[in-house]
Design a protein around this motif. Structure first.
Motif, mmCIF file in Angstrom:
data_model
loop_
_atom_site.group_PDB
_atom_site.id
_atom_site.type_symbol
_atom_site.label_atom_id
_atom_site.label_comp_id
_atom_site.label_asym_id
_atom_site.label_seq_id
_atom_site.Cartn_x
_atom_site.Cartn_y
_atom_site.Cartn_z
ATOM 1 N N GLU A 38 3.326 76.959 -5.965
ATOM 2 C CA GLU A 38 2.095 76.229 -5.675
ATOM 3 C C GLU A 38 0.930 77.214 -5.693
ATOM 4 O OE1 GLU A 38 4.173 73.307 -2.374
ATOM 5 O OE2 GLU A 38 3.936 75.468 -2.035
ATOM 6 N N SER A 39 -0.275 76.693 -5.791
ATOM 7 C CA SER A 39 -1.450 77.556 -5.689
ATOM 8 C C SER A 39 -1.964 77.532 -4.264
ATOM 9 C CB SER A 39 -2.556 77.109 -6.651
ATOM 10 O OG SER A 39 -3.705 77.926 -6.473
ATOM 11 N N VAL A 40 -1.623 78.564 -3.504
ATOM 12 C CA VAL A 40 -2.103 78.649 -2.122
ATOM 13 C C VAL A 40 -3.611 78.845 -2.076
ATOM 14 C CG1 VAL A 40 0.096 79.572 -1.316
ATOM 15 C CG2 VAL A 40 -1.738 81.143 -1.974
ATOM 16 N N PHE A 41 -4.235 79.115 -3.216
ATOM 17 C CA PHE A 41 -5.679 79.324 -3.262
ATOM 18 C C PHE A 41 -6.441 77.996 -3.286
ATOM 19 C CE2 PHE A 41 -3.404 82.713 -5.517
ATOM 20 C CZ PHE A 41 -3.628 83.737 -4.610
ATOM 21 N N GLY A 42 -5.701 76.911 -3.411
ATOM 22 C CA GLY A 42 -6.276 75.589 -3.225
ATOM 23 C C GLY A 42 -6.998 75.034 -4.427
ATOM 24 N N PRO A 43 -7.333 73.746 -4.349
ATOM 25 C CA PRO A 43 -8.061 73.097 -5.439
ATOM 26 C C PRO A 43 -9.543 73.448 -5.407
ATOM 27 C CG PRO A 43 -7.701 71.536 -3.672
ATOM 28 C CD PRO A 43 -7.002 72.812 -3.265
ATOM 29 N N SER A 44 -10.213 73.097 -6.458
ATOM 30 C CA SER A 44 -11.658 73.273 -6.537
ATOM 31 C C SER A 44 -12.349 72.503 -5.415
ATOM 32 C CB SER A 44 -12.165 72.754 -7.889
ATOM 33 O OG SER A 44 -13.541 72.443 -7.841
ATOM 34 N N PRO A 45 -13.346 73.101 -4.763
ATOM 35 C CA PRO A 45 -14.126 72.345 -3.769
ATOM 36 C C PRO A 45 -14.743 71.083 -4.372
ATOM 37 C CG PRO A 45 -14.589 74.689 -3.578
ATOM 38 C CD PRO A 45 -13.760 74.517 -4.818
ATOM 39 N N ARG A 46 -15.107 71.138 -5.641
ATOM 40 C CA ARG A 46 -15.630 69.936 -6.296
ATOM 41 C C ARG A 46 -14.562 68.851 -6.353
ATOM 42 N NH1 ARG A 46 -18.713 71.941 -11.800
ATOM 43 N NH2 ARG A 46 -19.807 73.754 -10.929
ATOM 44 N N ALA A 47 -13.334 69.259 -6.627
ATOM 45 C CA ALA A 47 -12.242 68.289 -6.681
ATOM 46 C C ALA A 47 -11.984 67.690 -5.307
ATOM 47 C CB ALA A 47 -10.974 68.953 -7.215
ATOM 48 N N VAL A 48 -12.034 68.518 -4.267
ATOM 49 C CA VAL A 48 -11.823 68.018 -2.905
ATOM 50 C C VAL A 48 -12.895 67.001 -2.541
ATOM 51 C CG1 VAL A 48 -11.773 68.665 -0.466
ATOM 52 C CG2 VAL A 48 -10.621 70.104 -2.160
ATOM 53 N N GLU A 49 -14.146 67.329 -2.848
ATOM 54 C CA GLU A 49 -15.242 66.411 -2.545
ATOM 55 C C GLU A 49 -15.088 65.100 -3.309
ATOM 56 O OE1 GLU A 49 -20.165 66.235 -2.679
ATOM 57 O OE2 GLU A 49 -19.089 67.986 -3.463
ATOM 58 N N ALA A 50 -14.729 65.197 -4.584
ATOM 59 C CA ALA A 50 -14.563 63.989 -5.394
ATOM 60 C C ALA A 50 -13.417 63.129 -4.870
ATOM 61 C CB ALA A 50 -14.305 64.371 -6.853
ATOM 62 N N MET A 51 -12.327 63.776 -4.454
ATOM 63 C CA MET A 51 -11.190 63.015 -3.941
ATOM 64 C C MET A 51 -11.515 62.379 -2.594
ATOM 65 S SD MET A 51 -7.793 65.167 -5.156
ATOM 66 C CE MET A 51 -8.345 66.791 -4.630
ATOM 67 N N GLN A 52 -12.285 63.074 -1.765
ATOM 68 C CA GLN A 52 -12.689 62.491 -0.489
ATOM 69 C C GLN A 52 -13.529 61.236 -0.707
ATOM 70 O OE1 GLN A 52 -14.595 65.935 1.220
ATOM 71 N NE2 GLN A 52 -12.803 66.476 2.461
ATOM 72 N N GLN A 53 -14.433 61.303 -1.671
ATOM 73 C CA GLN A 53 -15.254 60.129 -1.970
ATOM 74 C C GLN A 53 -14.408 58.993 -2.544
ATOM 75 O OE1 GLN A 53 -18.430 61.512 -4.514
ATOM 76 N NE2 GLN A 53 -19.386 62.748 -2.913
ATOM 77 N N ARG A 253 -5.489 56.772 -8.239
ATOM 78 C CA ARG A 253 -6.935 56.836 -8.444
ATOM 79 C C ARG A 253 -7.527 58.157 -7.951
ATOM 80 N NH1 ARG A 253 -10.141 52.520 -9.274
ATOM 81 N NH2 ARG A 253 -12.384 52.839 -9.033
ATOM 82 N N ILE A 254 -7.075 58.614 -6.785
ATOM 83 C CA ILE A 254 -7.621 59.843 -6.206
ATOM 84 C C ILE A 254 -7.259 61.044 -7.073
ATOM 85 C CG2 ILE A 254 -7.512 61.365 -4.190
ATOM 86 C CD1 ILE A 254 -7.087 58.838 -2.488
ATOM 87 N N ALA A 255 -6.040 61.059 -7.607
ATOM 88 C CA ALA A 255 -5.628 62.159 -8.476
ATOM 89 C C ALA A 255 -6.451 62.197 -9.758
ATOM 90 C CB ALA A 255 -4.145 62.031 -8.808
ATOM 91 N N GLN A 256 -6.723 61.036 -10.349
ATOM 92 C CA GLN A 256 -7.530 60.998 -11.571
ATOM 93 C C GLN A 256 -8.914 61.600 -11.346
ATOM 94 O OE1 GLN A 256 -7.765 57.175 -13.525
ATOM 95 N NE2 GLN A 256 -5.623 56.698 -13.113
ATOM 96 N N VAL A 257 -9.547 61.193 -10.257
ATOM 97 C CA VAL A 257 -10.893 61.681 -9.951
ATOM 98 C C VAL A 257 -10.872 63.178 -9.656
ATOM 99 C CG1 VAL A 257 -12.745 61.534 -8.238
ATOM 100 C CG2 VAL A 257 -11.735 59.446 -9.156
ATOM 101 N N GLY A 258 -9.874 63.627 -8.898
ATOM 102 C CA GLY A 258 -9.779 65.043 -8.576
ATOM 103 C C GLY A 258 -9.536 65.906 -9.791
ATOM 104 N N ALA A 259 -8.668 65.446 -10.682
ATOM 105 C CA ALA A 259 -8.384 66.211 -11.894
ATOM 106 C C ALA A 259 -9.620 66.326 -12.772
ATOM 107 C CB ALA A 259 -7.241 65.549 -12.664
ATOM 108 N N LEU A 260 -10.381 65.251 -12.882
ATOM 109 C CA LEU A 260 -11.598 65.270 -13.690
ATOM 110 C C LEU A 260 -12.596 66.280 -13.131
ATOM 111 C CD1 LEU A 260 -13.268 64.079 -16.002
ATOM 112 C CD2 LEU A 260 -13.995 62.260 -14.435
#
Length: 368
Positions: A38-53, A253-260
């Motif tokens: 796994e990537s312990v360095f985490g996802p992009s902050p942009r991806a986190v924000e998009a998934m939260q929305q 849906r959340i995964a699609q938005v986060g990946a984008l």
């Protein structure tokens, strides 16, 4: 309960025992979770924000066409959206590929010790695995082609970079493999770790070739393993065939938005790649300090040769787990002389550095 004859013959096995399962059995958490790549360095902050929305609209079904993400992926790779299929990680897409191509009794070529989830799908659909041994800790392209030709294999599985050894071949060798796929076979080229590989590892994408599927993922460099989203690139008619059998609402849906959003954050991706390189170097240093041999890595983990046999390496792994360090190891000889350590945060590698010499002494039966 009546099962199909194929399922009746199968044993109930799970390709990977997750760290959560081990934590429940042990009654405590791991101090360092560095075994699942796994990537312990985490996802992009942009991806986190998009998934939260996107979470506020999770009452909606996901777009079954994965339209926006396919458009973005097509632009990113310089292909058409008709050349992209999105699925529930590479694992899900491999399952669909096997379902498309493999009847009971049909041969499938792969390497002995390669990614076990692919084998899981093949046996689940009644296929017969034809196995080529690794050569010098790498999958052997020539042996795979010879095996696939001899066995009339419907599918060929090849990972570059490779799991579980983190080895890789140069783009010219992989292109030779592509050019020599026998008639009637499709090459499943798993490129999950391609972002971490050195330049010149990945050959150009050719969407005119109906005998190749290129698999990519958001689980590794993009840090979205828990979202379960990946994609395959291929010739348009081959890609279209996935619509016959895929779970059209399988990618949430959340995964699609986060990946984008992650795809657009190239700076974060570059930062992760740099942190992984630094972590690999430190893992290698720790291994050498303990008189072990780190193998060259083109992925986000390092295979460490314990310089003994598989039984000894299993004892080392067991002793690391007893010290709350989650790592894994290859499953077959001679690869199983190694343990496999994922790139971790500095704090994770501090724990590993402390625990490894203790685990080695215990595995050898020596007191501290």
């Amino acid at each position: 309960m009546h099962f199909t004859p194929t399922v009746e013959r199968l044993s109930s096995v799970v390709p990977f025992v997750g760290p959560e399962t081990q934590e429940r059995a042990r009654g405590r958490k791991f101090r360092a979770r560095i075994g699942a790549n796994e990537s312990v360095f985490g996802p992009s902050p942009r991806a986190v924000e998009a998934m939260q929305q996107a979470a506020t609209e999770v009452w909606k079904y996901a777009d079954p066409e994965n339209h926006d993400l396919k458009q973005a992926l097509a632009a990113f790779h310089g292909v058409g959206p008709q050349n992209i299929v999105v699925g529930e990680g590479i694992d899900g897409l491999l399952g669909y590929t096997v379902r498309l191509c493999v009847d009971p009794g049909v041969a499938v070529a792969t390497s002995l010790g390669a990614y076990p989830t692919f084998n899981f799908h093949v046996t689940g659909y009644g296929g017969c695995l034809a196995l080529a041994p690794y050569r010098d800790d790498r999958e052997d392209p020539a042996a795979l082609i010879e095996l696939a030709t001899r066995e009339a294999a419907r599918l060929i599985f090849f990972a570059n970079p490779d799991n579980p050894m983190a080895s890789c071949w140069d783009a010219g060798t992989v292109q030779w493999l592509i050019d020599n796929v026998p008639e009637g076979s499709v090459l499943c080229l798993d490129e999950a770790y391609s972002e971490f590989a050195p330049p010149g590892t990945t050959p150009a994408i050719d969407i005119s070739n109906p005998q190749v599927l290129r698999f990519r993922t958001f689980s590794k460099a993009h840090g979205m393993a828990g979202a379960r989203i990946g994609y395959a690139i291929g010739e348009a008619e081959l890609i279209k065939s996935f619509d016959k059998i895929r779970n059209h609402f399988g990618v949430n849906r959340i995964a699609q938005v986060g990946a984008l959003a992650s795809l657009q954050d190239t700076a974060h991706l570059a930062g992760v790649v740099a942190q992984v390189a630094a972590a690999r170097a430190r893992i290698a240093t720790i291994a050498l300090a303990n008189r072990l041999r780190p193998l060259p890595s083109a992925a986000n983990f390092v295979a460490i040769d314990c310089c003994n046999d598989g039984a000894f390496a299993r004892r080392v792994l067991s002793e690391l787990i007893a010290r709350d360090v989650f790592v894994r190891m290859p499953g077959v000889s001679p690869l199983d002389r190694c343990i496999r350590v994922s790139a971790g945060l500095p704090s994770d590698l501090d724990v590993f550095e402390e625990a490894l010499p203790q685990a080695l002494r215990a595995a050898a039966g020596r007191r501290p």
